[in-house]
Design a protein around this motif. Structure first.
Motif: not given
Length: 654
Positions: A476-495
């Motif tokens: 699950r952690e890997a899926v989260i990290i990969a999603s953030l790398i592929c779409t970094p625009d959403v990082v601020a929402e989950f900071e």
């Protein structure tokens, strides 16, 4: 109109020639070297395409190898703006923030007086140098020998001695025909308060001549031989020649050495400068025993874009560094800054060279930290930030410092640097205290945070192969990290959630740290930073793992809605799993006797929350049609397929 003496020098100090010329030309980046003040461009005075127009920023002159045009900032403005001399002066003065002085009918007279005083000062230099060879100076010569100053060094810096006599220099100059008014005006003697004969300013002191950038002796510094003297070091008083806040010791030689590529080092005193120069550091100056002024700072930036401030590593040295930072922040310009080299505690450059040699000083200079790092270290040193209020106080202090920076671009870069350092301090699991001194012994290498350790063979293996009991959590952690790398625009929402997320492996922690720090720069820069820190294999193993590669976020990078959905679901599942584990652990402690209803109810609620989280929390918004065989077909996918068949002119079966 005659201008007061020194005004044009001040004007040239405030403005660099490249700034003035840069408004009219486009610099050739291939030929120009901004760090050395060596700039090239097509000539603004004749039509050409090649860069034959040369600006020597340190010397303040330009020359065109095509049309032979040459001059300084004043002549450049006169030629390009088609104005007279005084108009050019007014234009430049306005840019430099100076007011053009009103006409001074005594300007020429003052210029003549300055020339005469320079001659008097040169006679004083010769007198002091001769006195160092007399029997009365034996103690002074012994002191210089103990400090390691050879005769050649003494000659190079024209070191002399003022005898322990009330009118030694006075009588010598008077005997040479120098008037009492000139001796007093040069600051070489002081009038007696008792109505007697004037007395020498320097008595029983080792003398260091102070020369301006043009090599003219304008003042002296004296080191007392009597340990009971009230002033260990004494400078000449302010005179027509000498303004302490606008002067630097060893200015001319340092400017010449810096022009040849040597780093400019700013030390605290005469002996430090002499020791550095003799140790091979030719571009070194000192601010004459006072805190650096804004005028001296402009002088330093005329010599070098990034002077290195060499300070003692004690409390006084650190206080001096902080005062200088407060002075420099409003004056910063693009390419103009300071670096700080803090000596080992209790030692100055002279001590360090005599104890360990020039190599020790070079190591300290190589580890010089940028101003933003020292600014940060000063605010966090010895403090604990274990509460929101303390963190807010730190933010407030740093914001006040940043607001001192006038240049918006520099202020933005300082803000980003402080944000990065703040993340390193407050990141999950690192605590919020800082008790170590960054300038402590053994900590002066690279000012930046050390890079993460290179990936090992175990970290390069797939997640499934390297997983143990926490396999599901790691996936699950890997899926989260990969999603953030592929779409970094959403990082601020989950900071906030990402900062508090307790991951199961150090590699995942390293990935998240890099994502939180660099996500604002875009996906390309983020991937570059990850590859630099963790290696290409580590990133490819993460994105190429089977359970990651099949996720829609990885197959459709940049899809913000999809990424938001996937990350929020996985975070909820991780939180629910963690909550259930905590409840189970707590219940196990409570089951000392018979289990009561409260324990079983808590476990039931935690299990129910976990089961709910395992389901998708997001409504499937797709619309479906039913095929003849009863299967559901997505209406969007069916429409797309029909359109494709239409383009291919394929007739469907009835």
């Amino acid at each position: 109109m005659s201008l007061p003496p020194g005004f044009l020098d001040e004007l040239r100090t405030r403005l660099s020639l490249s700034q003035v010329v840069g408004r009219k030309v486009m610099w050739d980046s291939r030929k120009s070297n901004q760090g050395k003040g060596d700039m090239w461009a097509p000539c603004p005075f004749h039509q050409e395409k090649s860069a034959s127009f040369h600006v020597d920023d340190r010397k303040g002159f330009y020359y065109c190898f095509g049309c032979q045009a040459k001059g300084d900032a004043i002549s450049f403005v006169r030629e390009t703006e088609n104005v007279g001399f005084m108009e050019a002066i007014e234009i430049l003065a306005g840019e430099a923030g100076l007011e053009v002085p009103k006409q001074d009918p005594r300007a020429q007279q003052k210029a003549d007086e300055r020339t005469e005083l320079v001659d008097v000062m040169e006679q004083a230099v010769q007198f002091f140098r001769l006195q160092l060879r007399t029997g009365n100076a034996s103690e002074a010569r012994g002191y210089l020998d103990r400090r390691g100053l050879k005769e050649a060094t003494q000659e190079r810096f024209e070191i002399g001695f003022a005898p322990d006599a009330w009118q030694g220099l006075w009588d010598h100059l008077s005997g040479k025909g120098v008037s009492a008014e000139k001796i007093l005006a040069a600051g070489l003697a002081k009038p007696s308060s008792k109505g007697g004969k004037p007395y020498d300013t320097f008595r029983n002191r080792i003398i260091f001549p102070i020369r301006d950038a043009r090599g003219r002796c304008t003042a002296f510094g004296g080191r007392a031989m009597d340990p009971n003297d009230n002033a260990k070091y004494l400078n000449s008083p302010e005179t027509l020649l000498f303004d302490k806040g606008r002067s630097l010791y060893n200015h001319g030689p340092a400017r010449e050495a810096a022009g040849k590529g040597a780093p400019l080092i700013v030390a605290e005193g005469y002996m430090d400068v002499i020791a550095l120069a003799e140790g091979g550091f030719g571009a070194c100056v000192a601010p004459l025993g006072t805190a650096i002024t804004d005028n001296q700072l402009h002088l330093l930036w005329r010599i070098s874009d990034e002077p290195i401030i060499a300070l003692d590593g004690d409390t006084a040295g650190l206080r001096a560094a902080q005062r200088l930072i407060d002075l420099a922040l409003p004056l910063l310009e693009a390419g103009k800054s300071l670096r700080f080299a803090l000596m080992p505690e209790g030692k100055d450059p002279d001590d360090l060279i005599r104890a360990e040699g020039p190599e020790a000083v070079q190591r300290v200079i190589d580890g010089a930290m940028p101003m933003v790092q020292l600014l940060w270290d000063k605010e966090i040193e010895g403090k604990n930030f274990d509460s929101p209020e303390r963190k807010a106080a730190l933010d407030k202090t740093l914001r006040e410092k940043l607001m001192l920076i006038r240049d918006p671009s520099i202020r933005s870069h300082y803000g980003q640097a402080i944000k990065d350092m703040r993340w390193q301090l407050f990141r999950a699991g690192s605590g919020g205290s800082s008790s170590k001194k960054p300038w402590a012994k053994g900590k002066r290498g690279d000012w930046r945070n050390p890079p993460p350790a290179p990936a090992t063979a175990s970290t390069k293996a797939s997640l499934l192969a390297g997983a143990g009991e926490d396999t599901q959590r790691q996936m699950r952690e890997a899926v989260i990290i990969a999603s953030l790398i592929c779409t970094p625009d959403v990082v601020a929402e989950f900071e906030g959630q990402l900062e508090e997320l307790h991951v199961s492996t150090q590699e995942h922690r390293a990935f998240l740290d890099l994502i939180l720090v660099h996500s604002s720069h875009g996906p390309e820069v983020l991937r570059e930073k990850i590859v630099d820190a963790r290696g290409t294999d580590s990133l490819e193993n993460l994105l190429g793992a089977g359970h990651v590669a099949i996720t829609p976020c990885v197959r459709r990078p940049g899809d913000i809605e999809m990424a938001m959905m996937a990350i929020s679901e996985e975070l909820a599942k991780l939180e629910a799993e963690q909550g259930l584990s905590a409840e189970v652990a707590e219940a196990a402690e409570d089951l000392v006797g018979l289990a009561d209803e409260s324990v079983t109810w808590r476990l039931g609620q935690a299990a129910q929350a976990r089961n709910l989280a395992m389901r998708s929390e997001h409504e499937d918004k797709a619309e479906y049609d039913t095929a003849p065989n009863g299967a559901r077909i997505s209406r969007d996918e069916k429409s797309a397929f029909d359109a494709l068949l239409g383009k291919l002119n394929v007739t469907k079966e009835p």
